[in-house]
Design a protein around this motif. Structure first.
Motif, short mmCIF file in Angstrom:
data_model
loop_
_atom_site.label_atom_id
_atom_site.label_comp_id
_atom_site.label_asym_id
_atom_site.label_seq_id
_atom_site.Cartn_x
_atom_site.Cartn_y
_atom_site.Cartn_z
N PRO A 46 -33.26 -46.68 -25.40
CA PRO A 46 -33.02 -46.18 -24.05
C PRO A 46 -32.71 -47.30 -23.05
O PRO A 46 -33.47 -48.25 -22.93
CB PRO A 46 -34.35 -45.49 -23.72
N SER A 89 -32.52 -47.48 -19.73
CA SER A 89 -33.22 -47.69 -18.46
C SER A 89 -34.60 -48.31 -18.63
O SER A 89 -35.19 -48.79 -17.68
CB SER A 89 -33.40 -46.37 -17.71
N LEU A 90 -35.10 -48.27 -19.86
CA LEU A 90 -36.42 -48.84 -20.08
C LEU A 90 -36.30 -50.34 -20.33
O LEU A 90 -35.29 -50.82 -20.86
CB LEU A 90 -37.09 -48.18 -21.29
N THR A 91 -37.34 -51.07 -19.95
CA THR A 91 -37.32 -52.49 -20.26
C THR A 91 -37.60 -52.67 -21.75
O THR A 91 -38.05 -51.74 -22.43
CB THR A 91 -38.41 -53.26 -19.49
N GLU A 150 -41.16 -51.87 -22.45
CA GLU A 150 -41.47 -50.44 -22.43
C GLU A 150 -40.98 -49.76 -23.71
O GLU A 150 -41.69 -48.96 -24.31
CB GLU A 150 -40.84 -49.78 -21.20
N THR A 176 -43.18 -50.62 -26.49
CA THR A 176 -44.48 -49.96 -26.33
C THR A 176 -44.41 -48.50 -26.82
O THR A 176 -45.28 -48.03 -27.55
CB THR A 176 -44.91 -49.98 -24.86
N VAL A 177 -43.34 -47.81 -26.41
CA VAL A 177 -43.19 -46.42 -26.83
C VAL A 177 -43.19 -46.32 -28.36
O VAL A 177 -43.90 -45.50 -28.95
CB VAL A 177 -41.89 -45.82 -26.26
N PHE A 178 -42.41 -47.20 -29.00
CA PHE A 178 -42.34 -47.11 -30.46
C PHE A 178 -43.64 -47.57 -31.13
O PHE A 178 -44.02 -47.04 -32.18
CB PHE A 178 -41.11 -47.83 -31.00
N ALA A 195 -46.90 -40.21 -26.26
CA ALA A 195 -46.12 -41.44 -26.23
C ALA A 195 -44.68 -41.13 -25.87
O ALA A 195 -44.04 -41.86 -25.11
CB ALA A 195 -46.17 -42.12 -27.59
N ARG A 217 -42.24 -42.07 -22.56
CA ARG A 217 -40.91 -42.69 -22.62
C ARG A 217 -39.99 -42.12 -21.54
O ARG A 217 -39.27 -42.84 -20.88
CB ARG A 217 -40.30 -42.46 -24.02
N TYR A 275 -41.13 -43.24 -17.95
CA TYR A 275 -40.65 -44.59 -17.64
C TYR A 275 -39.27 -44.52 -16.98
O TYR A 275 -38.93 -45.25 -16.07
CB TYR A 275 -40.50 -45.41 -18.92
N LEU A 276 -38.46 -43.61 -17.53
CA LEU A 276 -37.10 -43.42 -17.06
C LEU A 276 -37.06 -43.08 -15.57
O LEU A 276 -36.25 -43.61 -14.82
CB LEU A 276 -36.51 -42.27 -17.86
N ARG A 286 -37.76 -45.79 -12.83
CA ARG A 286 -36.80 -46.79 -12.45
C ARG A 286 -35.43 -46.25 -12.06
O ARG A 286 -34.60 -46.96 -11.51
CB ARG A 286 -36.63 -47.79 -13.60
N SER A 307 -28.37 -42.62 -25.27
CA SER A 307 -28.83 -43.99 -25.50
C SER A 307 -28.89 -44.31 -27.00
O SER A 307 -29.46 -45.33 -27.38
CB SER A 307 -30.19 -44.21 -24.84
N ASN A 367 -30.56 -43.17 -29.41
CA ASN A 367 -31.96 -43.39 -29.74
C ASN A 367 -32.48 -42.35 -30.72
O ASN A 367 -33.58 -42.47 -31.24
CB ASN A 367 -32.78 -43.36 -28.45
#
Ligand SMILES: Nc1ncnc2c1ncn2[C@@H]1O[C@H](COP(=O)(O)OP(=O)(O)OP(=O)(O)O)[C@@H](O)[C@H]1O
Ligand SMILES: [Mg+2]
Lengths: 244, 263
Positions: free
Chosen positions: A90, A92-94, A97, A100-102, B8, B12, B15-16, B19, B86, B88
């Motif tokens: 993703p 937009s995530l750093t 982050e 961390t999610v994974f 979790a 995710r 977080y989006l 920002r 993304s 993902n």
């Protein structure tokens, strides 16, 4: 050596007639780097995806750690991981982050330390707090590799992992993978079109063409068998049968 | 089933929003604009002679409740699109997270999103128009629950279609709820519909919800019959949507399209 992945008569037929994978059998052993080589459309990605449970096989059998991916999906996937040049994270995530999610998805303990350790290993500690969209493709590839190592997998599936890396980073990545393999004894299944890379990296390689295994063994004996000075020559002999 | 993984994955998406300005806007901007424009139109119309009594209440209540259905559907389908955009999706499906856990995390997320939006709308409606949605009383709870569940059912079906047909189906994520708006009798009673649309509306849970809402506002008894219909239909639709998703997921795995979604 202990076999941790067993593939028997694996077949995938798309749309009733297209045989992408045609009854292949092979084993993967603990701690080895196994290369999957073959021309475009040989069936490498399809094979990898069946091993990961992303594509349902038409026939044959896959056992990972002696388990069946359809019945024990969670148990297997907890201990394996995957990366490739065609996936990303993703935007937009750093970096932190995302990792961390994974970590949480994989139930990694002490994940903060683990993330720091991996970022350090891949020399990308400095981009930890950057949003993923700001990274170069080579940096993204390395972050994806970090993701793939978060859960300290026993088997790692990599589909063209070095495809977007510059020669320097590609070289470093190869060394790192070898190092990690040595330290943790993980097995890696690896595809690439870079024959020199395959020669350097792999303990054994499998040559596929049109869904079948044409040759299998350590690079040296394959070169002897096919009378090529390197894997590239062998590749051309296999890919252009008319000129054999 | 792992609650930790579901959580979790909800995080995710949060977080989006932390920002991304455009995404925050999506949660607040449209609902607020809707409320402003339609709220004032309503106010104006209600001052004309011959206006429907309690017109403002009908309209603003409908506006806020409709948005709940809309957000509930979008919360699912748009979040799914985010994962496609993304690139993902493969990361998720090679992780121990199951498809069911993934869908549950989207449902969870949609609740968070619609709580945010409705709080803003309810507060704003109170300040601007002295409209207090809680005058609907206890019936509000089952009415809202039914809208949320219908939104989920539509959202899960949409997600399944995007999974299966890729980009061509993406437009559904934005527009599919609107497809149901005419037969949901949001701003007018079912009775004004021509007979064939009335027949369709019978099978749309939202139509029963909005009929029920108007009954409550008019001071009639608790709309038990309408709510029973809505609930019954929703149970059927949500089960159908999950089975539909599950079936499509299997087809997509057989066709080897999971790695190709969005391409
Ligand atoms: N989902 C699909 N539906 C139909 N055919 C497919 C699908 N995926 C792959 N194929 C076909 O199966 C064959 C094998 O494809 P695959 O992607 O496994 O090759 P590959 O060895 O990874 O090639 P490359 O080196 O180009 O990555 C190709 O002919 C391809 O067109
Ligand atoms: Mg491939």
């Amino acid at each position: 050596m202990k076999s941790i992945v067993e593939v028997r008569g694996l077949t995938k037929v798309f749309n009733k007639y297209k045989k992408a994978v045609d009854g292949i059998s092979f084993d993967m052993y603990e701690g080895e780097i196994l290369g999957l080589i073959g021309p475009n459309g040989a069936g490498k990605t399809t094979t990898l995806q069946m091993l990961l449970g992303l594509t349902t096989p038409t026939g044959g059998e896959i056992k990972i750690f002696g388990l069946d991916i359809n019945k024990d999906r969670e148990e297997i996937l907890r201990q394996v991981n995957f990366s490739s040049s065609y996936i990303s994270l993703p935007y937009s995530l750093t970096v932190e982050e995302n990792l961390t999610v994974f970590s949480r998805l994989y139930g990694v303990k002490n994940y903060k330390d683990r993330i720091t350790e991996l970022l350090r290993t891949f020399e990308i500690e400095d981009i930890r707090r950057l949003p993923t969209r700001r990274l170069s493709s080579g940096q993204i590839t390395r972050v994806c590799l970090c993701k793939a190592l978060l859960n300290s997998p026993r088997v790692l599936f990599l589909d063209e992992p070095t495809a977007s890396l510059d020669p320097d980073i590609a070289d470093k990545t190869r060394h790192l993978l070898k190092k990690i393999r040595g330290e943790q004894g993980l097995a890696i299944l690896y595809t690439s079109h870079n024959m020199k890379e395959m020669e350097e990296m792999c303990d054994r390689v499998i040559f596929m063409d049109k869904g079948r295994i044409i040759a299998m063994g350590d690079p040296d004996s394959i070169m002897r068998e096919w009378k090529g000075r390197n894997l590239e020559e062998v590749f051309l002999k296999i890919a252009r049968p008319g000129e054999r | 089933m792992s609650f930790q993984r579901i959580l979790a994955y909800t995080v995710r998406h949060l977080y989006l929003y932390k920002r991304s300005m455009p995404r925050l806007m999506e949660v607040f901007y449209w609902p607020v604009l809707d409320l402003l424009v339609w709220g004032f139109v309503t106010l104006y119309l209600s001052r004309q002679s011959g206006a429907v009594p309690q017109f403002v209440t009908f309209f603003l209540g409908a506006l806020i409740l409709w948005d709940i259905l809309f957000r509930s559907q979008q919360g699912i389908s748009v979040s799914f699109l985010e994962d496609i955009w993304s690139r993902n999706l493969l990361n998720i499906f090679v992780s121990p997270m199951s498809a069911v856990e993934y869908v549950l995390s989207l449902l969870f997320l949609s609740i968070i999103k619609l709580l945010l939006t409705s709080t803003v709308m309810v507060t704003l409606a109170w300040f601007l128009y002295h409209f207090n949605i809680f005058t609907i009383g206890f019936a509000l709870v089952p009415l809202i629950l039914n809208l949320v569940v219908m939104g989920w059912a539509v959202g899960i079906v949409t997600t399944a279609l995007i999974l299966r047909f890729g980009q061509e189906a993406e437009v559904l994520a934005w527009g599919v709820a609107l497809l149901f708006q005419p037969v949901s009798a949001v701003f007018y009673p079912v009775a004004v519909l021509p007979w064939f649309l009335r027949a369709v509306a019978n099978y749309v849970p939202a139509a029963h919800v909005f009929e029920g809402m108007r009954m409550v506002i008019e001071g009639q008894a608790f709309p038990a019959r309408e709510l029973a219909w809505a609930t019954g239909l929703n149970v059927f639709y949500i089960i159908f949507s999950v089975l539909f998703f599950y079936w499509n997921f299997k087809v997509v795995k057989r066709k080897g399209l999971l790695a190709k979604v969005g391409e």
